[in-house]
Design a protein around this motif. Structure first.
Motif, PDB file in Angstrom:
ATOM      1  N   LEU A  68      -7.847   3.086  -3.723  1.00 20.34           N
ATOM      2  CA  LEU A  68      -6.895   2.122  -3.149  1.00 20.34           C
ATOM      3  C   LEU A  68      -7.470   0.711  -3.191  1.00 20.34           C
ATOM      4  CD1 LEU A  68      -5.381   3.698   0.089  1.00 20.34           C
ATOM      5  CD2 LEU A  68      -4.131   2.780  -1.842  1.00 20.34           C
ATOM      6  N   ALA A  71       3.742   7.011   4.044  1.00 19.78           N
ATOM      7  CA  ALA A  71       4.423   7.022   2.744  1.00 19.78           C
ATOM      8  C   ALA A  71       5.142   8.334   2.463  1.00 19.78           C
ATOM      9  CB  ALA A  71       3.416   6.741   1.632  1.00 19.78           C
ATOM     10  N   VAL A 126       0.842  -1.211   0.000  1.00 15.85           N
ATOM     11  CA  VAL A 126       0.000   0.000   0.000  1.00 15.85           C
ATOM     12  C   VAL A 126       0.870   1.252   0.000  1.00 15.85           C
ATOM     13  CG1 VAL A 126      -1.749   1.292   1.275  1.00 15.85           C
ATOM     14  CG2 VAL A 126      -1.904  -1.217   1.127  1.00 15.85           C
ATOM     15  N   PRO A 155      -4.080  13.114   1.074  1.00 15.92           N
ATOM     16  CA  PRO A 155      -4.866  13.051  -0.173  1.00 15.92           C
ATOM     17  C   PRO A 155      -6.052  14.010  -0.143  1.00 15.92           C
ATOM     18  CG  PRO A 155      -4.408  10.849   0.636  1.00 15.92           C
ATOM     19  CD  PRO A 155      -3.978  11.814   1.714  1.00 15.92           C
ATOM     20  N   MET A 159       0.879   4.082  -2.837  1.00 18.64           N
ATOM     21  CA  MET A 159       0.571   5.487  -2.546  1.00 18.64           C
ATOM     22  C   MET A 159       1.634   6.412  -3.140  1.00 18.64           C
ATOM     23  SD  MET A 159      -2.240   5.694  -0.633  1.00 18.64           S
ATOM     24  CE  MET A 159      -2.210   7.216   0.269  1.00 18.64           C
ATOM     25  N   ARG A 160       2.890   6.069  -2.985  1.00 16.42           N
ATOM     26  CA  ARG A 160       3.965   6.912  -3.513  1.00 16.42           C
ATOM     27  C   ARG A 160       3.933   6.945  -5.032  1.00 16.42           C
ATOM     28  NH1 ARG A 160       7.362   9.353  -0.377  1.00 16.42           N
ATOM     29  NH2 ARG A 160       8.954   9.472  -1.991  1.00 16.42           N
ATOM     30  N   GLY A 173      -2.441  11.608  -3.415  1.00 16.51           N
ATOM     31  CA  GLY A 173      -2.620  10.215  -3.030  1.00 16.51           C
ATOM     32  C   GLY A 173      -4.026   9.755  -3.371  1.00 16.51           C
ATOM     33  N   TYR A 224       0.979   9.076  -6.107  1.00 21.22           N
ATOM     34  CA  TYR A 224       1.286  10.492  -5.890  1.00 21.22           C
ATOM     35  C   TYR A 224       2.219  11.011  -6.981  1.00 21.22           C
ATOM     36  CZ  TYR A 224       2.935  14.832  -3.957  1.00 21.22           C
ATOM     37  OH  TYR A 224       3.261  16.155  -3.808  1.00 21.22           O
ATOM     38  N   ALA A 258      -1.932   5.877   5.530  1.00 18.09           N
ATOM     39  CA  ALA A 258      -0.948   5.353   4.575  1.00 18.09           C
ATOM     40  C   ALA A 258      -0.183   6.496   3.908  1.00 18.09           C
ATOM     41  CB  ALA A 258      -1.621   4.475   3.534  1.00 18.09           C
ATOM     42  N   ALA A 259      -0.868   7.587   3.610  1.00 17.01           N
ATOM     43  CA  ALA A 259      -0.199   8.741   3.001  1.00 17.01           C
ATOM     44  C   ALA A 259       0.856   9.312   3.943  1.00 17.01           C
ATOM     45  CB  ALA A 259      -1.218   9.818   2.632  1.00 17.01           C
ATOM     46  N   ALA A 274      -6.420   5.792   3.786  1.00 19.04           N
ATOM     47  CA  ALA A 274      -5.776   6.712   2.843  1.00 19.04           C
ATOM     48  C   ALA A 274      -4.931   7.748   3.581  1.00 19.04           C
ATOM     49  CB  ALA A 274      -6.811   7.392   1.958  1.00 19.04           C
ATOM     50  N   SER A 328      -5.033  -1.136  -5.769  1.00 21.07           N
ATOM     51  CA  SER A 328      -3.769  -1.444  -5.090  1.00 21.07           C
ATOM     52  C   SER A 328      -3.525  -2.938  -4.912  1.00 21.07           C
ATOM     53  CB  SER A 328      -3.725  -0.772  -3.717  1.00 21.07           C
ATOM     54  OG  SER A 328      -4.643  -1.395  -2.828  1.00 21.07           O
TER      55      SER A 328
END
Length: 105
Positions: free
Chosen positions: A69, A96, A49, A101, A53-54, A63, A57, A92-93, A89, A73
């Protein structure tokens, strides 16, 4: 602008602690960010994940949402909430090293 220190490196963050310069993030920082976010350790599914995310982005400039996702994902929405219980989200952002997002409160 606020800053935070992860893995011995001081990085600029916004008022909520999200990186403002994702290029400053490194994988070793993720473990500290995960612990601070209440996620704990980062097994392979978490990394799937985080890397997604990266990549998202880098491609789109933001994100993905939880819905995106869950659809793209390879990790279901249900599992996302198990991996990142405080909001997949957004959490995880942060781990990451990308900005929050769009649409996350």
């Amino acid at each position: 602008m606020p800053t935070a220190t992860y893995d011995g490196v001081t990085v600029p963050v916004d008022d909520e602690g999200f990186f403002t310069d994702p290029a400053r993030w490194t994988e070793p920082m993720a473990a500290q960010l995960a612990r601070a976010s209440g996620v704990g350790t980062l097994p392979d599914r978490h990394w799937q994940v985080i890397r997604f995310m990266r990549t998202a982005y880098g491609t789109k400039g933001t994100g993905p949402t939880v819905r995106v996702l869950g659809k793209t994902s390879g990790v279901s929405v249900k599992e996302l909430y198990q991996l990142f219980p405080k909001g997949p989200a957004k959490t995880a952002a942060k781990i990451a090293g990308i900005p929050k997002p769009r649409g996350c409160i």
